[in-house]
Design a protein around this motif. Sequence first.
Motif, mmCIF file in Angstrom:
data_model
loop_
_atom_site.group_PDB
_atom_site.id
_atom_site.type_symbol
_atom_site.label_atom_id
_atom_site.label_comp_id
_atom_site.label_asym_id
_atom_site.label_seq_id
_atom_site.Cartn_x
_atom_site.Cartn_y
_atom_site.Cartn_z
ATOM 1 N N ALA A 159 0.848 -1.187 0.000
ATOM 2 C CA ALA A 159 0.000 0.000 0.000
ATOM 3 C C ALA A 159 0.878 1.229 0.000
ATOM 4 O O ALA A 159 1.890 1.298 0.657
ATOM 5 C CB ALA A 159 -0.897 -0.010 1.244
ATOM 6 N N ASP A 160 0.451 2.243 -0.770
ATOM 7 C CA ASP A 160 1.240 3.458 -0.726
ATOM 8 C C ASP A 160 0.527 4.453 0.169
ATOM 9 O O ASP A 160 -0.632 4.741 -0.011
ATOM 10 C CB ASP A 160 1.530 3.993 -2.132
ATOM 11 N N ALA A 161 1.236 4.964 1.141
ATOM 12 C CA ALA A 161 0.665 5.876 2.121
ATOM 13 C C ALA A 161 0.676 7.273 1.551
ATOM 14 O O ALA A 161 1.473 8.126 1.901
ATOM 15 C CB ALA A 161 1.489 5.816 3.408
ATOM 16 N N ILE B 7 -9.903 7.861 -0.576
ATOM 17 C CA ILE B 7 -10.385 6.778 -1.432
ATOM 18 C C ILE B 7 -9.449 6.604 -2.623
ATOM 19 O O ILE B 7 -9.099 5.482 -3.013
ATOM 20 C CB ILE B 7 -11.825 7.057 -1.910
ATOM 21 N N LEU B 8 -9.029 7.720 -3.208
ATOM 22 C CA LEU B 8 -8.132 7.650 -4.359
ATOM 23 C C LEU B 8 -6.838 6.925 -4.012
ATOM 24 O O LEU B 8 -6.398 6.031 -4.739
ATOM 25 C CB LEU B 8 -7.816 9.056 -4.849
ATOM 26 N N ARG B 9 -6.230 7.287 -2.875
ATOM 27 C CA ARG B 9 -4.967 6.649 -2.499
ATOM 28 C C ARG B 9 -5.144 5.164 -2.227
ATOM 29 O O ARG B 9 -4.288 4.346 -2.562
ATOM 30 C CB ARG B 9 -4.361 7.367 -1.287
ATOM 31 N N LYS B 10 -6.280 4.814 -1.614
ATOM 32 C CA LYS B 10 -6.546 3.389 -1.363
ATOM 33 C C LYS B 10 -6.709 2.631 -2.677
ATOM 34 O O LYS B 10 -6.186 1.519 -2.841
ATOM 35 C CB LYS B 10 -7.800 3.237 -0.504
ATOM 36 N N ASP B 11 -7.429 3.233 -3.624
ATOM 37 C CA ASP B 11 -7.612 2.591 -4.929
ATOM 38 C C ASP B 11 -6.270 2.414 -5.642
ATOM 39 O O ASP B 11 -5.983 1.353 -6.209
ATOM 40 C CB ASP B 11 -8.552 3.421 -5.807
#
Length: 264
Positions: free
Chosen positions: A12-14, A72-76
């Motif tokens: 995952a990128d934080a 949401i964008l970062r999670k996607d």
Amino acid sequence: MRKTVGMGKSPADAGDDNPNSGSAGGPQPDIPSAAVARLATYLHVLRSMSETGAMVVSSGQLAAAAGVNSAILRKDLSHVGSGGVRGVGYDVSRLVARIALALGVEHNHNVVLAGAGHLGKALINRVGFDRRGIKIVAMVEADPELVGTSIAAAEGELEVRGLADIRAICAEHRVEIAVLATSDDNAQITCDSFVAAGVQQILNFTCVAPRVPEHVYVRPVDFALELQVMAFNATRRHSAQAQVVQRASAPGGRTQSKQRSVGV
């Protein structure tokens, strides 16, 4: 049983701070379907940005353009190994390539559209399919009066062919996806022809739920149903607003409401 399109998990990128995050391989089924739909939107937005000369985009800019929040964008994007850099953002061309690979649209998918009526003509004339990894290679129709006619398409004219040609068309163009925009009466027989030709992904614009083998995925597109959902949301929001006004006009003007609005 619904199928989703995705790819293997990646770190995952934080936010925009993981330039080494990455993932390998093509589409694999572990990206949630809701995230797949949003990734397709990001891809469309990013390609439009690239055409205007943009080379870097921040998560805030991309989220605003796509109509989602940054979290949401970062999670996607964590599903695709976004490769963003904190304080700089995302390399647009690199992110386009990563999302396209994750969605399996790094090359065009050939599609056959069934139905040469008003809906089929409207769909065939839509511009921009190729920018989304889709190429409509043929149009077929069950009505013998329409077979042999030509339909003006966004990328040129297409000859309308009969259902008997579906197997040959699918073999020639390696068709993976079909679109059902036929009359309801012809939906099942047309769907059967696609299934017999080996097509396993069917987008269904008809009001019929065609019977298919378990390995075939049919995705319905129901305009009336979507409008009913929107009508429900509008009614619910109107009710919530009315309750807020009523509380505000009550003695003391207190507006302590726990009412939640429902959105799409």
